[in-house]
Structures are given as C-alpha cells and as structure tokens.
Design an enzyme around this catalytic site. Structure first.
Site, PDB file in Angstrom:
ATOM      1  N   ARG A  53     -10.662   1.507  -0.939  1.00 29.29           N
ATOM      2  CA  ARG A  53     -11.634   2.513  -1.640  1.00 29.29           C
ATOM      3  C   ARG A  53     -11.197   3.311  -2.736  1.00 29.29           C
ATOM      4  O   ARG A  53     -10.189   4.120  -2.280  1.00 29.29           O
ATOM      5  CB  ARG A  53     -12.835   2.966  -0.782  1.00 29.29           C
ATOM      6  CG  ARG A  53     -13.277   2.201   0.280  1.00 29.29           C
ATOM      7  CD  ARG A  53     -14.445   3.002   1.027  1.00 29.29           C
ATOM      8  NE  ARG A  53     -14.963   1.955   1.906  1.00 29.29           N
ATOM      9  CZ  ARG A  53     -16.221   2.092   2.340  1.00 29.29           C
ATOM     10  NH1 ARG A  53     -16.973   3.276   2.442  1.00 29.29           N
ATOM     11  NH2 ARG A  53     -16.706   1.351   3.360  1.00 29.29           N
ATOM     12  N   ASP A  77     -12.488   6.720  -5.357  1.00 31.15           N
ATOM     13  CA  ASP A  77     -13.606   7.490  -5.624  1.00 31.15           C
ATOM     14  C   ASP A  77     -14.048   7.448  -7.051  1.00 31.15           C
ATOM     15  O   ASP A  77     -13.252   6.722  -7.874  1.00 31.15           O
ATOM     16  CB  ASP A  77     -13.109   8.952  -5.623  1.00 31.15           C
ATOM     17  CG  ASP A  77     -12.777   9.625  -3.955  1.00 31.15           C
ATOM     18  OD1 ASP A  77     -13.245   8.856  -3.245  1.00 31.15           O
ATOM     19  OD2 ASP A  77     -12.196  10.333  -3.992  1.00 31.15           O
ATOM     20  N   TYR A  83       0.203   6.960  -5.058  1.00 33.58           N
ATOM     21  CA  TYR A  83      -0.648   7.609  -5.887  1.00 33.58           C
ATOM     22  C   TYR A  83       0.053   8.217  -6.752  1.00 33.58           C
ATOM     23  O   TYR A  83       1.075   9.097  -6.427  1.00 33.58           O
ATOM     24  CB  TYR A  83      -1.801   8.404  -5.294  1.00 33.58           C
ATOM     25  CG  TYR A  83      -2.904   7.522  -4.628  1.00 33.58           C
ATOM     26  CD1 TYR A  83      -4.020   7.160  -5.444  1.00 33.58           C
ATOM     27  CD2 TYR A  83      -2.712   7.028  -3.210  1.00 33.58           C
ATOM     28  CE1 TYR A  83      -5.040   6.403  -4.539  1.00 33.58           C
ATOM     29  CE2 TYR A  83      -3.966   6.443  -2.593  1.00 33.58           C
ATOM     30  CZ  TYR A  83      -4.894   5.966  -3.436  1.00 33.58           C
ATOM     31  OH  TYR A  83      -6.108   5.240  -2.833  1.00 33.58           O
ATOM     32  N   ARG A  96      -6.020  14.165  -3.402  1.00 34.47           N
ATOM     33  CA  ARG A  96      -6.744  15.217  -4.325  1.00 34.47           C
ATOM     34  C   ARG A  96      -6.726  16.621  -3.617  1.00 34.47           C
ATOM     35  O   ARG A  96      -6.547  17.339  -4.313  1.00 34.47           O
ATOM     36  CB  ARG A  96      -8.291  14.809  -4.600  1.00 34.47           C
ATOM     37  CG  ARG A  96      -8.376  13.779  -5.579  1.00 34.47           C
ATOM     38  CD  ARG A  96      -9.770  12.956  -5.520  1.00 34.47           C
ATOM     39  NE  ARG A  96     -10.480  14.093  -6.170  1.00 34.47           N
ATOM     40  CZ  ARG A  96     -11.958  14.100  -5.993  1.00 34.47           C
ATOM     41  NH1 ARG A  96     -12.456  12.631  -5.682  1.00 34.47           N
ATOM     42  NH2 ARG A  96     -12.753  14.674  -6.633  1.00 34.47           N
TER      43      ARG A  96
END
Lengths: 252, 252
Positions: free
Chosen positions: A49, A51, A115, A205
C-alpha cells in the site's frame, strides 16, 4: 499464468494505491484500464500500500481475472505496457509486463523493497519540486549531513522498529531487517534511501522525520540507536510529509 | 533604483509570461504578488516572452512602481525572494533579488539567453516527465544522436534564422548569433541546449523539431546547413511542443 506489471506513478492526485470507496486511487485506475483493455473485470494485486501523495518509480502488481489467479488470454506481454498505459491517466504508466505463475503473489513474495525520501533544501521553495520533495528551508550543513548519515547507519540490521511506526498500527510483528540506509546530497536535494525486507506503517516517513531532527540538532544520533535498542525509551521524530516519498525498487 | 528578480516557474498552468486579458500568466501572478506585498501597483518587466506551457528555471524581471522606473522603498533585497514567493502560486518562486539602476532594462539589456529543450525518449511515457519534456517513443540510437549533434553544430554562428521562426512572426531583423548549441543523452532524456544573443518567435522549438527530424532520418544534417545559408531554399522541421522548453540562463 497472470501478468506481472512494473508501474510508475506520480501520487499527487491519488489517495494512495489501495482502492477506497469514492476516492481516486492508483489501484482503481489500474482496474479501470484493465477492464477497458481486456473487456472483463480484473483483480490487481499490488506489492504494497502507499499513502496518499506518495510516488512510485517502481511499483509491482499482478493482474488476473476477477476472483481467479490467472488471466484467460494469450498475448505477447511486451505489448501490454503501451496498451494498458493508453487507458491510464497521464500520471500513471505501465513500464514493463511479463507472465508469471498463478501462485506468484505480488505482496507476500516480496523479498526486499527500497524507498527514496527526497528533501529539497533551499531557502525559497522550488516550483519544480512542488509535491515531489519535502521542502526544508533551513540550511542542512555538511556537519548536519554527517550526523544524518551516522544516524541512518544505525537503522541497518534486524531491529524492533516499534518506535518508528504510526500510532495505532496493527502489525503484530514490529521486527524488520534493514539491508541498507544512506543519506547523500545532490545539488539542492538531500536524498535518504532505505532498503528492507518490509516496512511498518509510516516507517520511512518517521525515519526521514527523525533524520531531519538529527540534522537540526533537535535530537542526537545516539537517540536513534537507543530507540532501536529499546523502543519504549522515547519517541521518534515527526512523520515527514508524504510528497517526498518514492517506492523505487521491489525485489522478489 | 528598482528590483531585479530571478524567477523560476513551471509553465504548465500559464498562458505564457506576458499579461493577456482574462488569462492566467506569470506576469499577472507577479503583479498581484507585488501589490499584495508592497500595497501599490507595480510594473513587472520581463527578459522575454515565453509561450504557453514553457518553463523557466531562470527568468529575469525588474519591478518598479507602476508607470515609474523606480520602487519607492528602502528594503534589504535579500528579504524579497521569501516575501514575494509567499504571495505567489506554488508553481512560481522568486529565487533572488537585487537593486539595479533606474535605466536598467530587463529585456533590452539582455546579452545572451540560453534555452534547454528536454526530450524524453522511451517507449512508454514517463508520468514524472508529463508536461515537463517532449515524449518521443521511437528510440533515438547513438547514430541518430550523432547526427543531431552534427546538425546542432550548424546553428552556431551569425545566421539569418528566417527558416527557423513561426510563420507570421513580425521581427524585422531575422539575424541572430548563436554562441553554443549542443545535444547530449542523460538516461532516458535527450537534452538540446542553445545559447544566443536573441531568438525569433518559436525559434528554439523549431530547432528542436528539426533536430528530431534529423534523428528520425526524415531530413539530412546538411539540410540544416542549407536552410541557414539560404532560408528560402526549403522549410525547417515541425515546431516541437512547448512543454519541453525551459529558459535556463539570462546574461546581461
């Protein structure tokens, strides 16, 4: 056999990857494009998933007939990227496609994901980085960068990342193995890259937000080490904005 | 004294730089921001007009009180970029500001301007280059690139560029001096850069379109040389889309 797709998307206009009733999502766009191309409903299973507002230069997904594990078609997979992209909005594209076995799972079979978190470090915001990087106006000096690198190095290894996940996250096992974590400066950009066998909700994050607090001197590099050794010993940094985050690699 | 501004903007949402009644333009946004900041109407004089959808990473302009050649204020110029950018839309920002003499002219005093034309060369379009590069799906091979470089080299020098301007262009003197012109590949991108003492209407986009016709084999490198020697001998290539064009340097 089902189709394995490599996809890129600018997440700005989407409420994340996963379908949500009444909201624009990447999965919804892929479902609609597949139906337009093939003429029947499909299941699109993503590797992850993401965000709302998060981007991907390499997102992986499988495509099969709805409710089945295969796609009842024989076609040259190399034709799929152009054909499917033609039915997608301009901020999503299918880069690559190949056939995989029915039992392949786009999410459970992931071995490693990487990421990238992009920080635009200049006094005045950059119109070309709007929605594509987190703007940090206060200068990140060479010493600050060195401390970010030092702190990022602590992330590497098998740790309990409980302190680096969103409150209310339901994952039962908070242990993840980070294979690499680095920070580098490239012009006005500060780039944080992290690869792991999996990530908790908001983990990258919160890592990025914590590194920014290390840069500004709000916390020490050692505080990161301490939070990994004992997740109950304190709290990690703020959750850095979604717009700086990119999924850049998925390995199976 | 008046203010000399260095500005960046993503041109996608604007009908070019110059004010046009009822249309969103960069100049209009700058006028409104200046009025919001200073409290009185201002004149913003730009270094150039840019077409609808064209971008600038370095656009220069002066700011004075409306109808005057000076700005009746004493302020630290270094405070201006942040203050003015705060009143601008997110796709425009003021990067730098300094005081210049009343008789300085942002347009007439330009000695050299440099443009960059970005071509995204991959089969499937790139969502991150949408509106920011011209998408060319047919592969530009190394031989094609070599021919583009050869053709671009012909642009250098003092020439009559009549063949490389839009039909209906009103400029009386079609002679310009091109100081440099280059083509390079950078990943999926092919970058065409050209610097000159001035440009005719659509000149860079027609140059880029012509180089793309050289790349595809639709025209020879020599045809470019011939069009510069005798502008009436034929026609140049198509006008490449505005979205690939960036004003990147202005020298006074």
């Amino acid at each position: 056999m089902k189709l394995f797709l490599t996809i890129g998307y600018l997440g700005t206009n989407y409420c994340g990857y996963q379908v949500q009733p009444g909201k624009p999502t990447v999965q919804k766009a892929l479902n609609e494009a597949a139906k337009a191309l093939f003429g029947f409903d499909c299941d699109v299973v993503g590797c992850s998933r993401t965000d709302s507002g998060v981007h991907a230069t390499c997102f992986c997904a499988t495509l099969s007939e709805k409710g089945k594990e295969s796609l009842p078609l024989k076609m040259d997979a190399s034709k799929v990227p152009l054909a499917l992209s033609a039915h997608l909005p301009r901020d999503i594209a299918v880069y690559d496609a190949k056939w995989v076995e029915d039992d392949f799972h786009a999410r459970y079979d992931v071995k490693e994901k990487e990421y990238l978190y992009r920080i635009c470090n200049r006094a005045v915001r950059d119109p070309f980085e709007e929605g594509r990087a987190c703007h940090v106006p206060v200068p990140i000096g060479d010493d600050d960068l060195a401390r970010m690198k030092e702190a990022a190095a602590y992330f590497v290894g098998k740790h309990d990342f409980s302190a680096f996940r969103a409150v209310g996250s339901k994952e039962t096992d908070p242990v993840r193995t980070v294979f690499s974590a680095s920070v580098e400066r490239k012009g006005d950009l500060v780039l944080f890259r992290v690869a792991a066998n999996g990530f908790l909700y908001h983990m990258v994050r919160i890592m990025a937000g914590t590194l920014l607090e290390v840069a500004s001197g709000k916390r020490t590099t050692e505080s990161v080490k301490t939070l990994l050794e004992d997740p109950t010993s304190g709290t990690a940094g703020m959750t850095a904005p979604a717009e700086g985050l990119y999924l850049v690699r998925v390995t199976y």
